[in-house]
Write a protein that holds these residues in place. Structure first.
Motif, mmCIF file in Angstrom:
data_model
loop_
_atom_site.group_PDB
_atom_site.id
_atom_site.type_symbol
_atom_site.label_atom_id
_atom_site.label_comp_id
_atom_site.label_asym_id
_atom_site.label_seq_id
_atom_site.Cartn_x
_atom_site.Cartn_y
_atom_site.Cartn_z
ATOM 1 N N GLU A 106 0.680 -1.222 -0.009
ATOM 2 C CA GLU A 106 -0.087 -0.172 0.045
ATOM 3 C C GLU A 106 0.815 1.197 -0.213
ATOM 4 O O GLU A 106 0.462 2.152 -0.654
ATOM 5 N N LEU A 107 2.103 1.314 0.560
ATOM 6 C CA LEU A 107 3.016 2.379 0.689
ATOM 7 C C LEU A 107 3.688 2.673 -0.673
ATOM 8 O O LEU A 107 3.847 3.579 -1.342
ATOM 9 N N LEU A 108 3.813 1.548 -1.223
ATOM 10 C CA LEU A 108 4.736 1.469 -2.526
ATOM 11 C C LEU A 108 3.805 1.924 -3.576
ATOM 12 O O LEU A 108 4.348 2.303 -4.404
ATOM 13 N N ASP A 109 2.387 1.646 -3.546
ATOM 14 C CA ASP A 109 1.676 1.939 -4.665
ATOM 15 C C ASP A 109 1.523 3.504 -4.857
ATOM 16 O O ASP A 109 1.315 3.924 -6.045
ATOM 17 N N ASN A 110 1.904 4.152 -3.962
ATOM 18 C CA ASN A 110 1.795 5.825 -4.041
ATOM 19 C C ASN A 110 3.284 6.362 -4.319
ATOM 20 O O ASN A 110 3.521 7.779 -4.270
ATOM 21 N N VAL A 111 4.357 5.518 -4.208
ATOM 22 C CA VAL A 111 5.587 6.020 -4.405
ATOM 23 C C VAL A 111 5.856 6.691 -5.890
ATOM 24 O O VAL A 111 6.275 7.742 -6.141
ATOM 25 N N GLN A 112 5.066 6.323 -6.942
ATOM 26 C CA GLN A 112 5.088 6.688 -8.428
ATOM 27 C C GLN A 112 4.666 8.123 -8.573
ATOM 28 O O GLN A 112 4.933 8.947 -9.157
ATOM 29 N N TYR A 113 3.626 8.642 -7.561
ATOM 30 C CA TYR A 113 3.101 10.052 -7.837
ATOM 31 C C TYR A 113 4.036 10.995 -6.956
ATOM 32 O O TYR A 113 4.500 10.897 -6.019
ATOM 33 N N ALA A 114 3.912 12.108 -7.518
ATOM 34 C CA ALA A 114 4.713 13.443 -7.188
ATOM 35 C C ALA A 114 4.066 13.967 -5.907
ATOM 36 O O ALA A 114 2.921 13.596 -5.475
ATOM 37 N N PRO A 115 4.868 14.689 -5.145
ATOM 38 C CA PRO A 115 4.444 15.062 -3.736
ATOM 39 C C PRO A 115 3.649 16.188 -4.029
ATOM 40 O O PRO A 115 3.366 16.934 -4.943
ATOM 41 N N THR A 116 2.669 16.272 -3.048
ATOM 42 C CA THR A 116 1.468 16.956 -3.050
ATOM 43 C C THR A 116 1.789 18.706 -2.787
ATOM 44 O O THR A 116 1.578 19.518 -3.501
ATOM 45 N N ARG A 117 2.724 18.761 -1.638
ATOM 46 C CA ARG A 117 2.912 20.034 -1.281
ATOM 47 C C ARG A 117 4.416 20.399 -1.174
ATOM 48 O O ARG A 117 4.775 21.408 -1.680
ATOM 49 N N GLY A 118 5.068 19.284 -0.563
ATOM 50 C CA GLY A 118 6.657 19.764 -0.689
ATOM 51 C C GLY A 118 7.529 19.388 -1.804
ATOM 52 O O GLY A 118 6.883 19.124 -2.818
ATOM 53 N N ARG A 119 8.700 19.317 -1.554
ATOM 54 C CA ARG A 119 9.772 19.026 -2.802
ATOM 55 C C ARG A 119 9.945 17.597 -2.756
ATOM 56 O O ARG A 119 10.276 17.365 -3.956
ATOM 57 N N PHE A 120 10.011 17.016 -1.667
ATOM 58 C CA PHE A 120 10.004 15.425 -1.603
ATOM 59 C C PHE A 120 9.305 14.852 -0.955
ATOM 60 O O PHE A 120 8.406 15.380 -0.007
ATOM 61 N N LYS A 121 8.914 13.755 -1.368
ATOM 62 C CA LYS A 121 7.747 12.835 -0.457
ATOM 63 C C LYS A 121 8.921 12.128 0.365
ATOM 64 O O LYS A 121 9.611 11.047 -0.089
ATOM 65 N N VAL A 122 8.598 12.168 1.592
ATOM 66 C CA VAL A 122 9.489 11.633 2.624
ATOM 67 C C VAL A 122 8.802 10.492 3.228
ATOM 68 O O VAL A 122 7.667 10.614 3.909
#
Length: 611
Positions: A106-122
């Motif tokens: 479930e976590l890895l399914d959202n890795v491909q999407y770009a971050p919503t607010r920030g510069r990086f998705k951490v």
């Protein structure tokens, strides 16, 4: 507004507020300033040393609105949201509660999407070692080549449980336990800003109990403030923690120094009246002895308690080291005692009883005075110049009378010292020699039990001395070998490998004119070769110092070869060893009373012969 605990209120919000861990902060600050960012970081260390805090500050540095920096502003919306725990692009996961592979997918399914607010998705995964093996396998590919907008931050207290494939994909930073000084200074700063009355002794006590964890220290500080009604006092903190102060222990060690056993037991009785924790008291004793040992080796060490310094001067270094060892062993044996007080009393009784051995031998025989050395030298010179008339130590004076000089029993102090040192070295380095006759007398026969041991040894010694070569009558004759002693000749050839195995399966038939005829049994046919024959010929020629021609015939042998003889001897020795064990009275008692059995093939004779 509800009360916020000190551990959360004083959590560092940037790298400058961090206490300790400079080796980790330096690497992260340099990486952020030079824009050399890895995609995965692993922070390891014991509890409460700053793993999660550093990960959150790093996430703040990566997503600060003023840019990637090692000094986040902590004022922009991204920094504030990360501080408040509601930043949408910082996904914090508790691996202890989400161990299944479905959670990881479930976590890895959202890795491909770009971050919503920030510069990086951490992705901040705490206690990552709790993930299952399938979860780690599912994480491998993404962790090796994640998208450019994804950063992984892992924290764990047990890195040994992580697969090597995970460790090789991360930059690992090991956070150290914090020292007592760091924790104590930080607690002093907090109590000062919180306007809480405190003393150094209570803060150091909390820091020591925290055992390198800043979070534990802050939790204990919260508890101590509540216990002391808004103030910290050493007596109240000790009461809360169940520890004991140094004063009773100092009094006990003073009584040990003067050897007053009654005072020691009276002091322990007084300690027992306040129901202390004797395990904690033993730990405090060990820490106190450690301080004394440090002060003895490094006198300039800072120590606030003058009583400890004075007590360190009353004991020798050897005494303190011995006491420390006794206290350690006593602490280990404390759970085995009938009650903790008995174990604690035995520790001090041992301190009163044992003393380190400082001298090996008395020093009165050793010359240390320069005047004595000069007297010895003058005496020796006089003795050298005195003529000795005869072996009876008589000399003649000019008047014709004889003066007898008794020199027996007269020794200089230097010779006494030399003999004393020689005796000391003999006692230390050499075993004692018993110059007494045997109990059965010189003319009597030894007892049967001793004769049974001596006779085989003498027979074996005589056997080795027996000649195995019959010398020729003439110089041109070949030496004749005794066929019954062929097994004794084979080891003298010093053959190895294939040649050694071949000669063991042969028996000697004859020697005629420098020709040696051997018979080989059927088990050694495969070993027969020209190279092995040449090696045996060379060995025989070297043994008898003359050329030997070797002839080996293969036939069925009725006589015993050296290999068969060795096997037979080993079997006999094995049987004798088993009979000895089975007929032993002690073994029979064990079998009769406890139904014991000798494990088959467990009895091995000592010194089995090599085949």
């Amino acid at each position: 507004m509800s009360y916020q605990v000190l551990a959360r209120k004083w959590r560092p919000q940037n790298f400058k507020e961090m206490v300790g861990q400079q080796h980790v902060l330096k690497a992260l600050v340099n990486a952020l300033d030079s824009d050399r960012l890895h995609h995965a970081y692993l922070f390891t260390g014991t509890r409460g040393v700053g793993k999660t805090t550093i990960a959150r500050v790093l996430a703040k540095c990566l997503n600060c609105e003023k840019g990637i920096t090692s000094e986040p502003c902590c004022k922009c919306s991204s920094c504030r949201e990360i501080t408040e725990g509601r930043f949408v692009d910082l996904i914090e996961v508790d691996a202890a509660s989400r161990t299944k592979i479905e959670d990881t997918r479930e976590l890895l399914d959202n890795v491909q999407y770009a971050p919503t607010r920030g510069r990086f998705k951490v992705y901040l995964i705490d206690e990552v070692h709790m993930l299952s093996g399938h979860s780690f396998n599912a994480l491998l590919k993404t962790l090796e080549e994640p998208p450019s907008h994804v950063k992984f931050l892992f924290a764990t207290t047990d890195p040994q449980k992580l697969p090597v494939t995970i460790l090789s994909r991360c930059l690992q930073f090991n956070l150290k336990r914090m020292s007592v000084e760091l924790i104590s200074n930080h607690l002093a700063m907090i109590t000062n800003k919180e306007s809480i009355e405190s003393d150094k002794a209570s803060l150091r006590l909390l820091s020591r109990i925290a055992d390198g964890s800043m979070r534990d220290a802050l939790s204990l500080l919260d508890q101590a403030i509540s216990f002391g009604a808004g103030a910290l006092k050493e007596t109240e903190v000790r009461e809360m923690l169940g520890t004991i102060s140094h004063e009773p222990l100092l009094d006990l060690l003073k009584s040990v120094a003067i050897g007053d056993g009654e005072k020691v037991l009276a002091d322990i009785e007084q300690m027992a009246s306040v129901t202390p924790d004797f395990e904690a008291a033993t730990d405090a004793l060990i820490a106190l002895l450690h301080k004394m040992a440090v002060l003895q080796v490094i006198p300039q060490t800072e120590e606030e308690d003058e009583m400890i310094k004075q007590l360190a001067d009353q004991f020798s270094k050897e005494d303190v080291q011995l006491y420390y060892q006794i206290a350690l062993h006593g602490r280990r044996d404390l759970p085995l005692s009938p009650d903790p007080r008995c174990g604690f009393e035995m520790i001090f009784l041992r301190l009163l009883t044992f003393r380190p051995l400082r001298d090996i031998a008395p020093a009165q025989n050793i010359i240390t005075d320069e005047s004595q050395q000069s007297e010895v030298s003058v005496t020796n010179e006089t003795k050298k110049k005195t003529p000795i008339a005869s072996s009876e130590n008589k000399i003649s004076d000019p008047s014709g009378s004889k003066t007898e000089i008794e020199t027996k029993g007269i020794e200089t102090q230097s010779s006494l010292a030399d003999k004393s040192n020689a005796k000391i070295n003999t006692v230390i380095n050499e075993p004692p020699v018993i110059n007494e006759p045997p109990p059965w007398g010189a003319a009597e026969e030894p007892p049967a039990q001793i004769a049974a041991v001596i006779t085989p040894l003498q027979a074996q010694s005589n056997k080795t001395k027996k000649a195995i070569l019959v010398e020729p009558n003439n110089a041109n004759d070949s030496p004749s070998l005794l066929p019954t002693e062929w097994h004794e000749i084979v080891p003298l050839l010093n053959l190895t490998g294939r040649a050694a195995e071949l000669i063991k399966h042969c028996i000697l038939k004859s020697i005629e004119g420098g020709k040696v005829k051997l018979s080989l049994d059927k088990y050694g046919e495969d070993l027969l070769a020209r190279t092995t024959t040449s090696q045996i010929e060379s060995a025989l020629s070297e043994l008898y110092s003359k050329p030997i021609n070797l002839l080996i015939n293969t036939q069925h042998l009725n006589d015993e070869t050296p290999a068969e003889r060795t096997c037979r001897k080993n079997q006999e020795r094995q049987q004798q060893a088993e009979d000895l064990i089975n007929n032993d009275p002690f073994v029979k008692d064990l079998q009769n009373h406890f139904k014991a059995q000798v494990v088959p093939n467990s009895v091995k004779p000592k010194g089995t012969l090599r085949q």
